[in-house]
Design a protein around this motif. Structure first.
Motif, short mmCIF file in Angstrom:
data_model
loop_
_atom_site.label_atom_id
_atom_site.label_comp_id
_atom_site.label_asym_id
_atom_site.label_seq_id
_atom_site.Cartn_x
_atom_site.Cartn_y
_atom_site.Cartn_z
N THR A 13 25.10 32.19 -22.62
CA THR A 13 23.59 32.17 -22.23
C THR A 13 23.16 32.35 -20.90
OG1 THR A 13 23.33 30.66 -23.85
CG2 THR A 13 21.43 30.79 -22.28
N SER A 18 17.42 32.67 -20.36
CA SER A 18 17.76 32.20 -21.38
C SER A 18 18.22 32.93 -22.70
CB SER A 18 16.82 30.87 -21.67
OG SER A 18 16.83 29.92 -20.84
N ILE A 20 20.63 34.97 -25.16
CA ILE A 20 21.96 34.66 -25.52
C ILE A 20 22.67 35.94 -25.88
CG2 ILE A 20 23.42 33.75 -27.32
CD1 ILE A 20 21.28 31.46 -27.68
N VAL A 70 15.67 27.13 -25.32
CA VAL A 70 17.03 27.10 -25.13
C VAL A 70 17.68 26.28 -23.90
CG1 VAL A 70 19.01 28.74 -24.55
CG2 VAL A 70 17.24 29.50 -26.06
#
Length: 158
Positions: A13, A18, A20, A70
């Motif tokens: 991440t 944030s 991925i 996240v």
């Protein structure tokens, strides 16, 4: 359509946004930057990648301030690992409300084990169902196991 699940053990991440990304794609991006003698930047937001933990933490705090689910999950897991289950529960609950599947799955475990909350099988099932509906593979598996234990085989195979 059910989204494809991400294997978080094979992904990272980015603290800046944030997002991925799989480790292979991240490596390919780094190789491109090295070969082209470019500065290291996030492949999503194109900001410079911070090398020091304090700068990554600062970026993560900015993400928390804008209610990034996240970032909320990461903060919740961080608090959980420290043993601060009440704080972890708060962050994970907020992330789950914002649609974060891993947070839903983590909350199910907290309800199952009574960490930061009273043990509650109903809430455990609720969070497992929410995560499973969203496509979380482990949540689907655990939910099916619980249905078999409760002798509801027709529900287990759905």
């Amino acid at each position: 359509m059910i989204p494809l699940p991400l294997d978080l053990s094979k992904s990272i991440t980015k603290s800046c946004c944030s997002k991925i990304i799989c480790k292979g794609c991240d490596h390919a991006n780094k190789m491109r930057e090295i070969e082209g003698k470019l500065s290291f930047k996030c492949p999503f937001c194109r900001r410079p990648v911070p090398r020091e933990k304090r700068f990554r933490d600062k970026q993560r705090m900015k993400r928390l301030e804008v209610n990034d689910p996240v970032a909320m999950r990461y903060k919740g897991i961080e608090q959980y690992r420290k043993g601060d289950y009440r704080s972890a529960f708060g962050y994970l609950m907020k992330a789950a409300e914002l649609g974060e599947l891993e947070a839903q799955y983590s909350l199910a475990g907290m309800y199952r084990n009574g960490q930061g909350v009273e043990k509650d099988e109903g809430m455990e099932m609720y969070h497992l169902e929410e995560a499973a509906i969203g496509g979380h593979v482990s949540a689907r598996h655990n939910l099916a196991c619980l249905e078999v234990i409760n002798k509801r085989h027709e529900r287990a195979v759905k």
